[in-house]
Design a protein around this motif. Structure first.
Motif, mmCIF file in Angstrom:
data_model
loop_
_atom_site.group_PDB
_atom_site.id
_atom_site.type_symbol
_atom_site.label_atom_id
_atom_site.label_comp_id
_atom_site.label_asym_id
_atom_site.label_seq_id
_atom_site.Cartn_x
_atom_site.Cartn_y
_atom_site.Cartn_z
ATOM 1 N N GLN A 1 8.904 -16.211 -9.911
ATOM 2 C CA GLN A 1 10.356 -16.133 -9.794
ATOM 3 C C GLN A 1 10.782 -15.423 -8.512
ATOM 4 O O GLN A 1 11.861 -14.843 -8.426
ATOM 5 N N GLY A 2 9.896 -15.486 -7.522
ATOM 6 C CA GLY A 2 10.221 -14.923 -6.218
ATOM 7 C C GLY A 2 10.266 -13.411 -6.194
ATOM 8 O O GLY A 2 10.995 -12.828 -5.381
ATOM 9 N N PHE A 3 9.495 -12.746 -7.073
ATOM 10 C CA PHE A 3 9.454 -11.284 -7.145
ATOM 11 C C PHE A 3 10.842 -10.693 -7.356
ATOM 12 O O PHE A 3 11.195 -9.655 -6.794
ATOM 13 N N HIS A 4 11.631 -11.350 -8.165
ATOM 14 C CA HIS A 4 13.011 -10.907 -8.398
ATOM 15 C C HIS A 4 13.050 -9.527 -9.054
ATOM 16 O O HIS A 4 12.355 -9.262 -10.029
ATOM 17 N N GLY A 5 13.877 -8.644 -8.492
ATOM 18 C CA GLY A 5 14.051 -7.310 -9.034
ATOM 19 C C GLY A 5 12.918 -6.352 -8.717
ATOM 20 O O GLY A 5 12.921 -5.209 -9.205
ATOM 21 N N LEU A 6 11.956 -6.759 -7.913
ATOM 22 C CA LEU A 6 10.803 -5.917 -7.595
ATOM 23 C C LEU A 6 11.127 -5.009 -6.416
ATOM 24 O O LEU A 6 11.700 -5.445 -5.414
ATOM 25 N N ASP A 7 10.796 -3.739 -6.534
ATOM 26 C CA ASP A 7 10.929 -2.815 -5.415
ATOM 27 C C ASP A 7 9.649 -2.901 -4.578
ATOM 28 O O ASP A 7 8.600 -2.409 -4.980
ATOM 29 N N PHE A 8 9.763 -3.546 -3.425
ATOM 30 C CA PHE A 8 8.575 -3.809 -2.622
ATOM 31 C C PHE A 8 7.969 -2.526 -2.062
ATOM 32 O O PHE A 8 6.744 -2.385 -1.993
ATOM 33 N N GLY A 9 8.825 -1.577 -1.657
ATOM 34 C CA GLY A 9 8.310 -0.342 -1.074
ATOM 35 C C GLY A 9 7.477 0.453 -2.063
ATOM 36 O O GLY A 9 6.344 0.852 -1.763
ATOM 37 N N GLY A 10 8.013 0.690 -3.262
ATOM 38 C CA GLY A 10 7.292 1.459 -4.266
ATOM 39 C C GLY A 10 6.037 0.754 -4.728
ATOM 40 O O GLY A 10 4.976 1.385 -4.901
ATOM 41 N N THR A 11 6.120 -0.561 -4.919
ATOM 42 C CA THR A 11 4.948 -1.323 -5.361
ATOM 43 C C THR A 11 3.855 -1.318 -4.300
ATOM 44 O O THR A 11 2.670 -1.169 -4.608
ATOM 45 N N ALA A 12 4.266 -1.466 -3.038
ATOM 46 C CA ALA A 12 3.285 -1.446 -1.950
ATOM 47 C C ALA A 12 2.576 -0.103 -1.875
ATOM 48 O O ALA A 12 1.352 -0.039 -1.662
#
Length: 327
Positions: free
Chosen positions: A178-189
């Motif tokens: 679903q296109g990584f909807h709602g994902l916090d890229f900075g924290g996940t990275a």
């Protein structure tokens, strides 16, 4: 939450803590057998799983009152204190030699200071459940790196399949369809980088400290001490003193250090010594399950169907990468 001493028997973050002290001779071993632990290893295994599983909840609570570097510094400080007491109780000394301390300084950064700080910063913006699942990718990163960096690790179909399955699980957790909807890229990275830092550190330790004559407790105590010094230098540069004393977050940091870093290392060492690294490393697969349950039940974090499903796929992939081919 890993502290590592040289070992060539394991590739996971929880079981590389194997003592490298010389074994007693056969007559000595026969004359003075090791005392049998008073607590069954299954109980200690369950306790270690719970302690490390709840660590991500404690990080989240700690960062609600203190800066991430302060949480990490407190964690290392109290963890080092526990190991210091253990060293004094067993009358062991810290290792000697500038070369050993230099290698331990690098290990302290890669295995403690860096990943602990990254997880603390990550949980400012991502749930503790996601951080716990990201931590479960360490065996996958470790296998991928060891196939390149360590000549004794040969790729097999099972291991390659495990890597592919594990990273498919990561994409499932992150909601790639679903296109990584709602994902916090900075924290996940940052959480994924923290998980990657562990195997980089393990490989470094295996290349530099394997065969050391110092005991596991001595090396690990020195490693945590050096990590504490590193954070003691970094924390004042990037944070200011707290304006108030947040009691609950402070208690979380104390528990995170004394239990999740200090006591957990001692439990881990005892398990590896008693039942071997293969059995002890199974604790890795319980951590994301406990972290997810704790985050949902105690912190009220939302849980989409893709999170537990993806976590199970990650665990299955990690298990495949650790499986050894029978000859």
């Amino acid at each position: 939450m890993a502290s590592v001493t040289p070992s060539r028997t394991s590739r996971t973050p929880r079981t590389t803590c194997v003592t490298t002290s010389p074994s007693p001779s056969a007559p000595e071993a026969a004359a003075a057998p090791a005392p049998r632990p008073t607590v069954d290893w299954r109980i200690r295994f369950a306790a270690l799983s719970l302690i490390w599983g709840f660590s991500f909840l404690l990080i989240k609570v700690g960062t609600q009152g203190y800066a991430p570097f302060q949480v990490t510094f407190g964690r290392l400080l109290f963890g080092t204190a526990v190991l210091g007491i253990a060293l004094a109780w067993k009358r062991e000394r810290l290792p000697r030699g500038l070369r050993t301390w230099g290698h331990l300084a690098v290990a302290a950064f890669l295995l403690n200071a860096l990943p602990f700080s990254l997880f603390a910063y990550a949980e400012l913006t991502i749930p503790s459940t996601l951080a716990g699942i990201c931590n479960a990718t360490s065996p996958l990163w470790g296998m991928a790196l060891s196939l390149v960096a360590l000549s004794e690790d040969r790729p097999t179909r099972r291991r390659v399949a495990g890597l592919g399955l594990g990273f498919l699980g990561v994409l499932t957790v992150l909601g790639a369809w679903q296109g990584f909807h709602g994902l916090d890229f900075g924290g996940t990275a940052m959480a994924l980088l923290a998980s990657l830092s562990y195997p980089v550190g393990w490989i470094y330790v295996r290349r530099t400290l394997a065969g050391s004559s110092h005991s596991h407790l001595s090396l690990t105590g020195a490693q945590l001490l050096l990590a504490t010094v590193q954070l003691a230098v970094m924390t004042p540069l990037f944070t200011s003193l707290p304006t108030r004393l947040a009691v609950l977050p402070l208690l979380a940091v104390v528990a995170l250090g004394a239990l999740g870093t200090g006591l957990a290392v001692l439990l881990q060492y005892g398990l590896v010594a008693e039942v071997g690294p293969t059995t002890a490393q199974m604790v890795t697969y319980f951590i994301p399950v406990i972290a997810t349950a704790a985050g949902v039940a105690l912190l009220g974090e939302r849980l989409a169907w893709s999170t537990p499903v993806g976590a199970l796929i990650v665990i299955a992939g990690a298990a495949l990468t650790q499986a050894r081919t029978r000859r």
